[in-house]
Design a protein around this motif. Structure first.
Motif, short mmCIF file in Angstrom:
data_model
loop_
_atom_site.label_atom_id
_atom_site.label_comp_id
_atom_site.label_asym_id
_atom_site.label_seq_id
_atom_site.Cartn_x
_atom_site.Cartn_y
_atom_site.Cartn_z
N ASP A 122 3.63 -79.62 11.80
CA ASP A 122 3.43 -78.18 11.80
C ASP A 122 2.27 -77.79 10.90
O ASP A 122 2.10 -78.33 9.81
CB ASP A 122 4.69 -77.47 11.29
N GLY A 123 1.46 -76.84 11.38
CA GLY A 123 0.39 -76.30 10.55
C GLY A 123 0.95 -75.27 9.59
O GLY A 123 2.15 -74.95 9.60
N GLY A 124 0.08 -74.74 8.74
CA GLY A 124 0.49 -73.75 7.76
C GLY A 124 0.75 -72.38 8.37
O GLY A 124 0.60 -72.18 9.58
N ASP A 132 -0.43 -76.73 18.53
CA ASP A 132 0.01 -78.12 18.36
C ASP A 132 -0.97 -78.76 17.38
O ASP A 132 -2.15 -78.91 17.68
CB ASP A 132 -0.02 -78.84 19.71
N CYS A 133 -0.47 -79.13 16.20
CA CYS A 133 -1.31 -79.72 15.16
C CYS A 133 -1.00 -81.20 15.01
O CYS A 133 0.15 -81.62 15.20
CB CYS A 133 -1.07 -79.03 13.81
N GLY A 134 -2.00 -81.98 14.65
CA GLY A 134 -1.71 -83.38 14.41
C GLY A 134 -2.95 -84.26 14.34
O GLY A 134 -4.08 -83.77 14.23
N TRP A 154 -9.63 -77.15 18.31
CA TRP A 154 -10.56 -77.59 17.28
C TRP A 154 -10.26 -79.05 16.96
O TRP A 154 -9.10 -79.43 16.77
CB TRP A 154 -10.41 -76.75 16.02
N SER A 155 -11.31 -79.87 16.93
CA SER A 155 -11.16 -81.29 16.59
C SER A 155 -12.04 -81.60 15.39
O SER A 155 -13.18 -81.13 15.31
CB SER A 155 -11.59 -82.18 17.77
N PHE A 156 -11.51 -82.41 14.47
CA PHE A 156 -12.24 -82.80 13.26
C PHE A 156 -12.24 -84.32 13.21
O PHE A 156 -11.19 -84.94 13.04
CB PHE A 156 -11.55 -82.22 12.03
N ALA A 198 -6.55 -82.49 15.04
CA ALA A 198 -6.65 -81.54 16.15
C ALA A 198 -5.71 -80.36 15.95
O ALA A 198 -4.58 -80.52 15.47
CB ALA A 198 -6.34 -82.24 17.47
N VAL A 199 -6.19 -79.20 16.33
CA VAL A 199 -5.37 -78.00 16.46
C VAL A 199 -5.58 -77.49 17.88
O VAL A 199 -6.69 -77.12 18.26
CB VAL A 199 -5.76 -76.91 15.44
#
Length: 209
Positions: A122-124, A132-134, A154-156, A198-199
């Protein structure tokens, strides 16, 4: 210890499932570095089996072990940016990053796509409730097939190289925004597995070729 070293150790011990062992065998045979690492692990296991008292590892093996342990902090330069990316505090984020030390079915969704593993969390509070965060781990040479984003993504990039179907290549530290309705595919290129944060809003759908 790094996921690769863990897998090599499990391979040497003969405890991997047949499919994973066969895949890893191909990787080992095509990589002088992996062959060398496996030989070191096998030698260490032989010494441990024969030892009647504690052993002092060789300097070469000691260095390899220390470098493996340092995997826990390999993304330390990105932590502040990732805290903002996921809207999480430092401790929570660091706990999630430790999952990369051993990609396993206990915490990861293994083979979500061929050669691709997913870790969800889970994101903040400022991250959209439907996000979907991870973390995404893509083995070298593997692809995530063409898909359409139903919302923004968004991808980092944290490790490896991400190549898009349009030829663009992204490297560690790059952050990419893909708007709702965009279609793309990506491939892990280079020697190391691709790892990116990723978000994803609203999910995605795969596009028929």
């Amino acid at each position: 210890m790094s996921d690769q070293n863990n897998r090599l150790t499990e391979y040497a011990l003969g405890i991997l499932d047949k499919k994973t062992a066969a895949t890893l065998k191909v990787e080992i045979e095509s990589s002088a570095q992996s062959k060398s690492a496996l030989q070191d692990i096998e030698n260490a296991l032989i010494l441990l089996a024969k030892a009647e008292q504690p052993l002092t590892p060789s300097e070469h093996l000691r260095t390899r072990i220390i470098n493996a342990v340092r995997q826990e902090t390999q993304f330390s330069g990105f932590i502040d940016r990732l805290c903002v990316f996921f809207d999480l505090d430092r401790k929570t984020l660091e706990n999630h990053l430790t999952s990369l030390n051993h990609v396993s079915e206990k915490t990861w969704q293994i083979y979500a796509f061929p050669g691709t593993h997913l870790y969800h969390f889970d994101g903040g509070p400022h991250i959209a409730a439907n996000a979907d965060c991870g973390l995404v781990y893509v083995e070298p040479g593997q692809m995530i097939a063409a898909h359409r984003h139903l919302g923004d993504e968004w991808s980092f990039v944290l490790q490896g190289q991400m190549k898009e179907i349009n030829g663009a290549i992204y490297y560690p530290g790059d952050c990419i925004h893909r708007p709702a309705g965009s279609v793309h595919a990506l491939q892990s290129v280079g020697a190391k597995p691709l790892v990116f944060a990723a978000v994803l809003i609203e999910g995605l759908e795969f596009v028929a070729e």
